[in-house]
Design an enzyme around this catalytic site. Structure first.
Site, PDB file in Angstrom:
ATOM      1  N   ASN A 119       0.853  -1.181   0.000  1.00 46.63           N
ATOM      2  CA  ASN A 119       0.000   0.000   0.000  1.00 46.63           C
ATOM      3  C   ASN A 119       0.892   1.236   0.000  1.00 46.63           C
ATOM      4  O   ASN A 119       2.129   1.126  -0.054  1.00 46.63           O
ATOM      5  CB  ASN A 119      -0.981  -0.024   1.173  1.00 46.63           C
ATOM      6  CG  ASN A 119      -0.283  -0.026   2.530  1.00 46.63           C
ATOM      7  OD1 ASN A 119       0.862   0.418   2.672  1.00 46.63           O
ATOM      8  ND2 ASN A 119      -0.985  -0.519   3.547  1.00 46.63           N
ATOM      9  N   ASP A 139      -5.978  -7.651   1.516  1.00 48.01           N
ATOM     10  CA  ASP A 139      -5.789  -9.100   1.427  1.00 48.01           C
ATOM     11  C   ASP A 139      -6.579  -9.686   0.262  1.00 48.01           C
ATOM     12  O   ASP A 139      -6.101 -10.580  -0.442  1.00 48.01           O
ATOM     13  CB  ASP A 139      -6.218  -9.771   2.728  1.00 48.01           C
ATOM     14  CG  ASP A 139      -5.333  -9.392   3.899  1.00 48.01           C
ATOM     15  OD1 ASP A 139      -4.169  -9.026   3.672  1.00 48.01           O
ATOM     16  OD2 ASP A 139      -5.824  -9.451   5.038  1.00 48.01           O
TER      17      ASP A 139
END
Length: 291
Positions: free
Chosen positions: A187, A240
């Site tokens: 991220n 995820d």
């Protein structure tokens, strides 16, 4: 690998029971506030990513550990029900891992993870090493002991298995581990923390929240994928869902896999919880056809 066959993905990682409290806002330090709901949902970055890969069509085998408590029984059953092979999932004496999660009215979250059984995965068995060597792709995160992740990546590289790493939660990583990574999924915060190391990873995929995702390869190839418009309920597990879906489609092409993963991650924010929010293949397909 036969291009018509489903890819085999081995996920080495954590499996936790998520203890989720929803509130209008997250508390300040030292403050007590009232919550609006509480629920338990199976999670853990490893398990979430394994379920996401399985729901995107991969053949998935999970390596990790649960405790011999009630949570452990539920966590194993959740993976089984998602079609993940748990024949090598260990059961150890003591508690399973847990994650205490607070979700506010905007869908943002704060998380505290207690490793439990995940901290007991300190070495790889012969059967686990064979599973890694036989896989098309090994996917790891950083919620189990770092030495085990490094050993798995090293063995995968020596065996010709593609290695994907989601370096979360952030911690210092040895240079020899980075040298064994083919794909890094990060991220924005992780991209900033590992900016120097990522320069040497062949494939870097960056999640950008509502703005979508980007891809950069060491051959100079770069592209971005715009975000999908969804009504956000809970961002827990979205990364995820993205990572597992990406690895399930990686053998198709980086372009296909990033587009697919971007849709999976977006759809996961429209439901509460981690594993419970991960979309199925049919849902992702429909979302992409609507674009």
């Amino acid at each position: 690998m036969d291009s018509s066959a489903a890819p085999t993905v081995v996920v080495l990682g954590s499996v936790n029971m998520d203890l989720i409290t929803t509130t209008d806002r997250r508390p300040e330090p030292g403050e007590t506030i009232l919550g609006s709901s509480f629920t338990t949902v199976p999670g853990g970055k490893g398990a979430n990513q394994a379920i996401a890969a399985a729901r995107s069509g991969a053949l998935v085998r999970f390596l990790g550990a649960v405790g011999n408590d009630d949570f452990g029984t539920t966590l194993r059953a959740t993976l089984d029900d998602a079609g993940v092979d748990t024949s090598l999932l260990r059961t150890v004496d003591g508690p399973s891992g847990v994650a205490a999660i607070v979700v506010d009215g905007t869908g943002e979250n704060s998380i505290i993870v207690v490793a439990g059984a995940n901290g007991r995965v300190t070495e790889l068995t012969a059967d686990e090493l064979t599973a890694i060597a036989d896989a098309d792709l090994l996917l790891c995160q950083l919620e189990i002991p770092l030495g085990t992740v490094a050993a798995a990546a090293r063995h995968a590289r020596a065996s010709g298995t593609t290695v994907a790493l989601n370096p979360s939660p952030v911690r210092p990583l040895p240079a020899d581990l980075w040298a064994d990574i083919d794909i890094a999924v990060v991220n924005s915060a992780e991209a900033q923390r590992y900016s120097v190391e990522l320069d040497h990873v062949p494939h870097v995929v960056r999640t950008l929240g509502s703005e979508g995702a980007s891809y950069r390869a060491d051959d100079g190839t770069e592209f971005a994928v715009a975000g999908l418009a969804v009504s956000v309920v809970d961002t827990t597990g979205a990364g995820d869902a993205f990572t597992g879906a990406l690895c399930a489609k990686w053998c198709d092409s980086p372009g296909v896999s990033v587009i697919w993963a971007n849709a999976a991650g977006a759809l996961a924010t429209a439901k509460l919880g981690a594993s419970s929010s991960i979309p199925h293949l049919e849902e992702i397909t429909a979302a992409l056809l609507d674009e």
